[in-house]
Design a protein around this motif. Structure first.
Motif, PDB file in Angstrom:
ATOM      1  N   ASP A 174       0.786  -1.259  -0.071  1.00 50.44           N
ATOM      2  CA  ASP A 174       0.003   0.063   0.079  1.00 50.44           C
ATOM      3  C   ASP A 174       0.817   1.279   0.180  1.00 50.44           C
ATOM      4  O   ASP A 174       0.492   2.038  -0.614  1.00 50.44           O
ATOM      5  CB  ASP A 174      -0.884   0.104   1.089  1.00 50.44           C
ATOM      6  CG  ASP A 174      -1.959  -0.964   1.000  1.00 50.44           C
ATOM      7  OD1 ASP A 174      -2.219  -1.870  -0.028  1.00 50.44           O
ATOM      8  OD2 ASP A 174      -2.768  -1.262   2.298  1.00 50.44           O
ATOM      9  N   LEU A 175       2.008   1.090   0.791  1.00 49.12           N
ATOM     10  CA  LEU A 175       2.859   2.420   0.773  1.00 49.12           C
ATOM     11  C   LEU A 175       3.607   2.576  -0.409  1.00 49.12           C
ATOM     12  O   LEU A 175       3.792   3.771  -0.994  1.00 49.12           O
ATOM     13  CB  LEU A 175       3.764   2.207   2.185  1.00 49.12           C
ATOM     14  CG  LEU A 175       3.313   2.300   3.371  1.00 49.12           C
ATOM     15  CD1 LEU A 175       4.338   1.672   4.612  1.00 49.12           C
ATOM     16  CD2 LEU A 175       2.895   3.730   3.708  1.00 49.12           C
ATOM     17  N   ALA A 176       3.896   1.226  -1.115  1.00 53.08           N
ATOM     18  CA  ALA A 176       4.515   1.590  -2.522  1.00 53.08           C
ATOM     19  C   ALA A 176       3.803   2.118  -3.432  1.00 53.08           C
ATOM     20  O   ALA A 176       4.166   2.872  -4.057  1.00 53.08           O
ATOM     21  CB  ALA A 176       5.173   0.197  -2.734  1.00 53.08           C
ATOM     22  N   VAL A 177       2.455   1.848  -3.414  1.00 58.81           N
ATOM     23  CA  VAL A 177       1.476   2.446  -4.346  1.00 58.81           C
ATOM     24  C   VAL A 177       1.521   3.916  -4.190  1.00 58.81           C
ATOM     25  O   VAL A 177       1.281   4.603  -5.093  1.00 58.81           O
ATOM     26  CB  VAL A 177       0.342   1.710  -4.385  1.00 58.81           C
ATOM     27  CG1 VAL A 177      -0.814   2.323  -5.085  1.00 58.81           C
ATOM     28  CG2 VAL A 177       0.469   0.118  -4.836  1.00 58.81           C
ATOM     29  N   GLU A 178       1.101   4.326  -2.710  1.00 61.23           N
ATOM     30  CA  GLU A 178       0.979   5.543  -2.467  1.00 61.23           C
ATOM     31  C   GLU A 178       2.269   6.600  -2.627  1.00 61.23           C
ATOM     32  O   GLU A 178       2.135   7.832  -3.259  1.00 61.23           O
ATOM     33  CB  GLU A 178       0.459   5.654  -0.840  1.00 61.23           C
ATOM     34  CG  GLU A 178      -0.816   4.954  -0.862  1.00 61.23           C
ATOM     35  CD  GLU A 178      -1.289   5.040   0.730  1.00 61.23           C
ATOM     36  OE1 GLU A 178      -0.407   5.678   1.398  1.00 61.23           O
ATOM     37  OE2 GLU A 178      -2.326   4.459   1.133  1.00 61.23           O
ATOM     38  N   ASN A 179       3.413   5.851  -2.260  1.00 61.98           N
ATOM     39  CA  ASN A 179       4.580   6.914  -2.384  1.00 61.98           C
ATOM     40  C   ASN A 179       5.749   6.749  -3.289  1.00 61.98           C
ATOM     41  O   ASN A 179       6.780   7.111  -3.370  1.00 61.98           O
ATOM     42  CB  ASN A 179       5.260   6.698  -0.902  1.00 61.98           C
ATOM     43  CG  ASN A 179       4.225   7.043   0.403  1.00 61.98           C
ATOM     44  OD1 ASN A 179       3.345   8.047  -0.028  1.00 61.98           O
ATOM     45  ND2 ASN A 179       4.329   6.511   1.202  1.00 61.98           N
TER      46      ASN A 179
END
Length: 295
Positions: free
Chosen positions: A197-202
């Motif tokens: 999720d963090l990889a997709v967001e950031n």
């Protein structure tokens, strides 16, 4: 008693006991209270904190009205010397659950941000070393869950604390508890799910890179495009000659470690051997290479 705790006055502590021998028991009878240990730990009066914990060990597990233990407060106020002394006296303080079920380990796994760059670096170093101290002193604390079923690994990933993730994974590998990587929080998320999720967001893949190497990470759950990107990335290794605890957990296991794995956190007699691997002579029974070269 309160004044003595606020100033770290050990003589004042005993003066209070002389006046009322039941004073500590009276404080302990209150369900939620700021004990003298809470006060001293918050202020970093280490010697007083150690003295009061020896006199009244139950104070170490008591929560104040804010749902915090004395060790929580020492961490919040960055009193790391006090923290180190307290856990040396009672390592189970690391597992005391406070508000929302968070232990001191959960707290120290979280990324904490302050303003000045220099202060941030110093704080990060202290927190990383304290996390390693906690895991070394009480490895079973890695299994503790918050009220949201989060492990320390979940919290480290969710707050993007890469150094903490590295150290926690190092501990998990060394105690043969790799299945902890697959633990799910109350929303059904593993640490890898949170990292994705963090990889997709950031547009950052650091956490994913660390987690996909673990055998219980459930690679099949990763979207194909993310998986291809991760596999294309190169992994870098740390300084092999730095054997402080934090680096130790973050380094590859050596052959001698594998041989001792069953006793690693049970028999403290092998501790110094393991921490000194790479600096001693001899050859490895598995690969016949010098121990300091064996990876």
């Amino acid at each position: 008693m309160k004044a003595a705790a606020e100033t770290g006055d050990i003589n004042g502590l005993y003066d209070s006991i002389k006046e009322d021998p039941n004073v500590l028991d009276s404080i302990d009878a209150i369900p939620f209270v700021d004990t003298p240990l809470h006060t001293a730990a918050s202020a970093g009066h280490t010697d007083f904190a150690v003295e009061i914990l020896r006199l009244k060990p139950s104070f170490g597990r008591k929560l104040n009205p804010d749902g915090l233990s004395s060790l929580h407060l020492a961490l919040i106020n960055h009193k790391f010397r006090t923290v180190k002394r307290l856990i040396k006296l009672d390592k189970e303080l690391i597992r005391v659950k406070g508000k929302q079920g968070e232990t001191p380990l959960h707290f120290i796994a979280r990324k904490e941000d302050i303003n000045a760059d220099q202060q941030q670096r110093v704080l990060d170093d202290h927190r990383v070393n304290t996390l390693a101290d906690f895991l070394f002193a009480c490895p079973n604390s890695i299994k503790d869950l918050t009220n949201q079923d989060e492990t320390a690994l979940h919290i480290a990933v969710r707050t993007e604390n890469k150094s903490a993730v590295e150290i926690i994974l190092g501990l998990i590998r060394r105690i043969n508890k790799r299945s902890l990587v697959a633990n799910k929080d109350d929303k059904g998320n593993t640490a890898l799910d949170l990292a994705l999720d963090l990889a997709v967001e950031n547009s950052r893949l650091e956490m994913v890179k660390l987690l996909v190497k673990e055998p219980f990470a459930n690679i099949n759950a990763i979207p194909a495009d993310v998986a291809r990107s991760v596999r294309a990335l190169e992994y870098s290794s740390g300084d092999e000659n730095d054997y402080v605890l934090a680096k130790f957990f973050n380094s590859p296991e050596r052959c001698l470690e594998v041989l001792y794995k069953g006793k690693f956190f049970i028999g403290r007699s092998v501790t110094m051997e393991l921490r000194n691997i790479g600096r001693t002579g001899g050859s490895c029974a598995n690969c016949n290479s010098d121990l300091h070269k064996c990876t």
